[in-house]
Design a protein around this motif. Sequence first.
Motif, short mmCIF file in Angstrom:
data_model
loop_
_atom_site.label_atom_id
_atom_site.label_comp_id
_atom_site.label_asym_id
_atom_site.label_seq_id
_atom_site.Cartn_x
_atom_site.Cartn_y
_atom_site.Cartn_z
N CYS A 40 0.85 -1.18 0.00
CA CYS A 40 0.00 0.00 0.00
C CYS A 40 0.89 1.23 0.00
O CYS A 40 1.78 1.35 0.84
CB CYS A 40 -0.88 -0.03 1.25
N SER A 42 0.20 4.12 1.00
CA SER A 42 -0.05 4.97 2.16
C SER A 42 0.62 4.43 3.42
O SER A 42 1.29 5.16 4.13
CB SER A 42 -1.55 5.10 2.43
N CYS A 43 0.44 3.12 3.72
CA CYS A 43 0.94 2.61 5.00
C CYS A 43 2.03 1.54 4.83
O CYS A 43 2.61 1.11 5.82
CB CYS A 43 -0.21 2.03 5.83
N CYS A 65 -7.50 0.04 1.33
CA CYS A 65 -6.45 -0.79 1.91
C CYS A 65 -7.02 -1.50 3.13
O CYS A 65 -7.71 -0.89 3.95
CB CYS A 65 -5.25 0.07 2.30
N CYS A 68 -4.95 0.27 6.47
CA CYS A 68 -5.11 1.69 6.84
C CYS A 68 -6.37 2.30 6.23
O CYS A 68 -6.67 3.47 6.49
CB CYS A 68 -3.88 2.50 6.43
#
Length: 256
Positions: A40, A42-43, A65, A68
């Motif tokens: 992912c 983002s995380c 996701c 997150c």
Amino acid sequence: MLYYYTSVCALFGLLIGSFLNVVIYRVPRGESIAVPPSHCPSCGHFLKPWELVPVFSYLFLKGRCRQCHARISWRYPGVELLTAALFLAAAWQNQGVLNLRLGLNLIFISILIALTFIDIDTLTLPDVLVWPLLGIALAAAFFVPGGPSGWVSLVSAVGAGALFWLIALIYPQGMGLGDVKLVAALGAMLGFPLIILAVFLASFFGSLIGGSLLLLRKLKFRQHIPFGPFLAGGAVISLLWGERIIALYWSVIFPS
Ligand SMILES: [Zn+2]
């Protein structure tokens, strides 16, 4: 067997589309396309195999996701579906025959999809994708039947490249060197007269869509819109249906 092989090609297209998403994301950032495994953005959560199934994982995870809950862009399944649809069309156009020419067309389509979305994201057409397209297209023309002959391919590449290079010299804000290299590669891939059709389609749809965006004020005047996606689109249409389009054109101009 026609239906069987075209369906197999479409499923294969979903997998390749999933890989192209990785290429589109990582190549402009200069990252390796092999390591690390998909995660992912983002995380950093590494995706489990069942989170990597094209389209279905997106639907199952409802576009977020698992860890997150960051939104996953609809473009990921979009690229997978587009690749599957074009693979299906290429297999269909090849009468469901699995041969080297079909394999080449699938490679051309894959590189062009990656270039399209990278150009939309970054306004660049990376050499690491354009040069291999040119090299494979030239080699294929000399050694694999079913496309333009070697010399036609070479002359079309040089001719189309030189013409676009001139346009880029006269009008540098409208065209980049990336477009020049891409059009040379497309010349090698399509040969003459299909390269003319591809450039015509690209210019037609480019001005149509560019003009509409201006009218809808989605775009500021003189803001750059990437030309690569239009060239790639025109090239794929010419690759798959160009001969039929040209035959139709002549039959309308000179009805018998
Ligand atoms: Zn996440």
